[in-house]
Design an enzyme around this catalytic site. Structure first.
Site, short mmCIF file in Angstrom:
data_model
loop_
_atom_site.label_atom_id
_atom_site.label_comp_id
_atom_site.label_asym_id
_atom_site.label_seq_id
_atom_site.Cartn_x
_atom_site.Cartn_y
_atom_site.Cartn_z
N ARG A 21 -3.72 3.43 -3.19
CA ARG A 21 -4.15 2.42 -3.33
C ARG A 21 -1.87 2.73 -2.38
NH1 ARG A 21 -6.14 -1.48 -1.59
NH2 ARG A 21 -4.12 -2.51 -1.84
N ALA A 22 -2.25 1.66 -0.94
CA ALA A 22 -1.24 2.24 -0.17
C ALA A 22 0.85 1.31 -0.51
CB ALA A 22 -1.13 1.67 2.08
N ASP A 23 -0.18 0.19 -1.56
CA ASP A 23 1.19 -0.45 -2.48
C ASP A 23 1.15 0.73 -3.30
OD1 ASP A 23 -0.82 -0.75 -4.02
OD2 ASP A 23 -0.63 -1.90 -4.23
N ASP A 24 1.06 1.59 -3.72
CA ASP A 24 2.12 2.36 -4.21
C ASP A 24 2.90 3.71 -3.59
OD1 ASP A 24 0.83 2.23 -6.77
OD2 ASP A 24 -0.53 4.17 -6.51
#
Length: 150
Positions: A21-24
């Site tokens: 995930r890019a939100d990581d």
């Protein structure tokens, strides 16, 4: 299949690689890096069985890197040497601020490391939904950040 917000790479032969995930994303001194990139480097270090990288708040740099390491049986890890290993591979901004050796990392039934739960536990935040967690005892073995560290 992938969703917008996932990090995906397509190689020269057309194979797709899902990186998470890019939100990581961890943002250190204006540089954005996925935890998978850090973990790949750490997992190459002798004695490391598996690793999780998270970004934790830092007053000046935005975030700093905290590593949670599971050692191979019978092995030990030299923290200063591991920091050098990461710095040599990725550069000085990515030198881990903290390295914690733990017995286990919290995972889903499909063996995905639950970085969100590691970060929430470490920062003393509410854990939220833990229903997909395969090994809830792993959370108890994680350290909590001391107030003086923040």
């Amino acid at each position: 299949m992938w969703w917008q917000g996932d990090m995906v790479m397509v190689d020269e032969e057309g194979y797709w690689f899902h990186h998470g995930r890019a939100d990581d994303v961890i943002k250190v001194s204006g540089r954005r890096t996925g935890p998978g990139e850090l973990e790949d480097v750490v997992n190459q270090y002798p004695g490391v069985l598996e690793a999780a990288a998270i970004g934790v708040p830092h007053a000046v740099r935005g975030e700093e890197i905290a590593l949670f390491i599971v050692q191979k049986p019978g092995e030990s890890i030299d923290a200063s040497d591991l920091k050098r290993h990461v710095t040599n591979a990725l550069g000085k901004p990515y030198e881990p601020a903290e390295i914690h050796v733990v017995a286990d990392l919290p995972k889903t039934r499909t063996q995905k490391i639950m970085r969100r739960l590691i970060k929430q536990r470490y920062l003393g935040e509410a854990l939220g939904d833990t229903s997909s967690l395969m090994n809830p005892g792993a959370l108890e073995g994680l350290p909590k950040r001391h107030a003086v560290d923040q």
